[in-house]
Write an enzyme that holds these catalytic residues in place. Sequence first.
Site, mmCIF file in Angstrom:
data_model
loop_
_atom_site.group_PDB
_atom_site.id
_atom_site.type_symbol
_atom_site.label_atom_id
_atom_site.label_comp_id
_atom_site.label_asym_id
_atom_site.label_seq_id
_atom_site.Cartn_x
_atom_site.Cartn_y
_atom_site.Cartn_z
ATOM 1 N N ARG A 190 85.697 105.767 53.319
ATOM 2 C CA ARG A 190 86.997 106.253 53.973
ATOM 3 C C ARG A 190 87.976 106.167 52.900
ATOM 4 N NH1 ARG A 190 84.509 108.595 56.929
ATOM 5 N NH2 ARG A 190 84.638 108.565 59.427
ATOM 6 N N GLU A 219 93.362 114.105 53.742
ATOM 7 C CA GLU A 219 92.274 115.168 53.508
ATOM 8 C C GLU A 219 92.636 116.350 54.393
ATOM 9 O OE1 GLU A 219 88.423 113.647 54.926
ATOM 10 O OE2 GLU A 219 88.410 111.753 53.347
ATOM 11 N N HIS A 238 84.638 115.585 51.672
ATOM 12 C CA HIS A 238 83.920 114.795 52.805
ATOM 13 C C HIS A 238 82.719 115.301 53.220
ATOM 14 C CE1 HIS A 238 85.176 111.596 55.978
ATOM 15 N NE2 HIS A 238 83.853 111.807 56.105
HETATM 16 P P1 NDP Z 1 77.375 100.145 59.294
HETATM 17 O O1 NDP Z 1 77.955 99.590 60.315
HETATM 18 O O2 NDP Z 1 75.815 100.416 59.317
HETATM 19 O O3 NDP Z 1 77.562 99.352 57.701
HETATM 20 C C1 NDP Z 1 78.830 98.669 57.546
HETATM 21 C C2 NDP Z 1 78.670 97.759 56.516
HETATM 22 O O4 NDP Z 1 79.715 97.411 56.012
HETATM 23 C C3 NDP Z 1 77.821 96.387 56.995
HETATM 24 O O5 NDP Z 1 76.973 96.169 56.019
HETATM 25 C C4 NDP Z 1 79.187 95.556 57.075
HETATM 26 O O6 NDP Z 1 78.642 94.090 56.572
HETATM 27 C C5 NDP Z 1 79.843 95.831 55.834
HETATM 28 N N1 NDP Z 1 81.391 95.552 55.817
HETATM 29 C C6 NDP Z 1 82.090 95.527 57.003
HETATM 30 N N2 NDP Z 1 83.311 94.909 56.652
HETATM 31 C C7 NDP Z 1 83.212 94.427 55.223
HETATM 32 C C8 NDP Z 1 83.972 93.726 54.352
HETATM 33 N N3 NDP Z 1 85.279 93.422 54.778
HETATM 34 N N4 NDP Z 1 83.451 93.708 53.092
HETATM 35 C C9 NDP Z 1 82.273 93.852 52.667
HETATM 36 N N5 NDP Z 1 81.524 94.731 53.787
HETATM 37 C C10 NDP Z 1 81.882 94.895 55.040
HETATM 38 O O7 NDP Z 1 78.072 101.586 58.947
HETATM 39 P P2 NDP Z 1 77.553 102.943 58.227
HETATM 40 O O8 NDP Z 1 77.040 102.505 56.866
HETATM 41 O O9 NDP Z 1 77.010 103.880 59.197
HETATM 42 O O10 NDP Z 1 79.273 103.660 57.700
HETATM 43 C C11 NDP Z 1 80.105 103.066 57.062
HETATM 44 C C12 NDP Z 1 81.107 103.884 57.212
HETATM 45 O O11 NDP Z 1 81.035 104.884 56.160
HETATM 46 C C13 NDP Z 1 81.604 104.458 58.275
HETATM 47 O O12 NDP Z 1 82.520 103.662 59.210
HETATM 48 C C14 NDP Z 1 82.381 105.512 58.161
HETATM 49 O O13 NDP Z 1 83.714 105.459 57.907
HETATM 50 C C15 NDP Z 1 81.763 106.047 56.598
HETATM 51 N N6 NDP Z 1 81.010 107.284 56.588
HETATM 52 C C16 NDP Z 1 81.322 108.174 55.742
HETATM 53 C C17 NDP Z 1 80.456 109.418 55.720
HETATM 54 C C18 NDP Z 1 81.014 110.465 54.976
HETATM 55 O O14 NDP Z 1 80.598 111.763 55.205
HETATM 56 N N7 NDP Z 1 81.375 110.216 53.751
HETATM 57 C C19 NDP Z 1 79.483 109.665 56.669
HETATM 58 C C20 NDP Z 1 79.078 108.271 57.510
HETATM 59 C C21 NDP Z 1 79.938 107.124 57.732
HETATM 60 P P3 NDP Z 1 77.467 93.536 57.695
HETATM 61 O O15 NDP Z 1 76.248 93.901 57.269
HETATM 62 O O16 NDP Z 1 77.595 91.934 57.305
HETATM 63 O O17 NDP Z 1 77.980 93.526 59.043
#
Ligand code: NDP
Length: 272
Positions: A190, A219, A238
């Site tokens: 994001r 955006e 996006h």
């Molecule tokens: P997930 O919940 O599967 O994964 C999130 C990851 O981020 C986990 O590994 C989590 O750690 C890690 N995380 C959370 N907080 C922190 C932090 N403070 N520092 C470091 N790592 C952290 O989410 P997704 O992968 O499905 O999606 C992630 C984000 O990507 C979505 O929330 C969305 O905003 C964005 N997105 C964008 C898209 C696009 O079209 N550009 C499409 C889909 C999603 P842990 O494993 O330890 O819990």
Amino acid sequence: MDDDVSDVDAVVTFEHADSFVGLAWVHCIRAGYDAFPLDTYRDAGTALTNSTGIHGAAVGETALGMMLSLARRLHDYRDAQREREWAPPTWDTPFTLRDERLTVVGLGTLGRGIARCADGIGMRVDGVRRTPTRTPHARTVYTPDRLHDAVADARFVAVATPLTEATRRLVDAGVFEAMRDDAYLVNVARGPVVDEDALIDALAAGELAGAGLDVFREEPLPASSPLWDLDDVLVTPHASSLHRAYHEDIADLVRANLRNRNAGADLLNRVV
Ligand code: NDP
């Protein structure tokens, strides 16, 4: 958007509407639910589910495509093609991704999708997540407090965390300072996870080599943004998760949750 939901008890939606509060269940078509008022849903007893788990392949391939373009200079050639120019690069500009280091910040669905694609092409992948457990395709997994160490040697840093209070401007001037001058940032998470002003400053000052950006603070990206004009910045609208079967993946998820709901089982991907 038609948000008249007076006759239904559940909706599948791209974004929040006030009229959804009080429904039994709302499914968000996106993985990112940062624009939903979670406390309001919680107080109203409205279940919210999201679509994490389905974007790994598409986003992984897009991030890999950005890295390939930046390394192999494909965007330069396409720009030259528009001018009908035959424009070979200087011999020391292109490089190969094989053996280059990538740090993926956030190793969930998106991050693992990126790590899998990068590992597949021979990159050396490290990652950052809150839970520092072994993660497929990542050699070393750092916790967020070691973010600067995690990015210090990377040629590419790919950001794939959700937007939360902990991740807002997580990637800031300090991170850019910690990164190599010849490093590239990829953001598919994001916009506000990255301090966009600091990114523009770092790019303009040559403290970073370039970036592949799918998401932005605002955006659509405003026409006045300097990011449009930087040679080694790739801007995508996006779109990194989009693919022609996206709706089928969403339908599978919603169908599975409908079955769970009818069986009285827990909803998958429950946020609230
Ligand atoms: P997930 O919940 O599967 O994964 C999130 C990851 O981020 C986990 O590994 C989590 O750690 C890690 N995380 C959370 N907080 C922190 C932090 N403070 N520092 C470091 N790592 C952290 O989410 P997704 O992968 O499905 O999606 C992630 C984000 O990507 C979505 O929330 C969305 O905003 C964005 N997105 C964008 C898209 C696009 O079209 N550009 C499409 C889909 C999603 P842990 O494993 O330890 O819990």
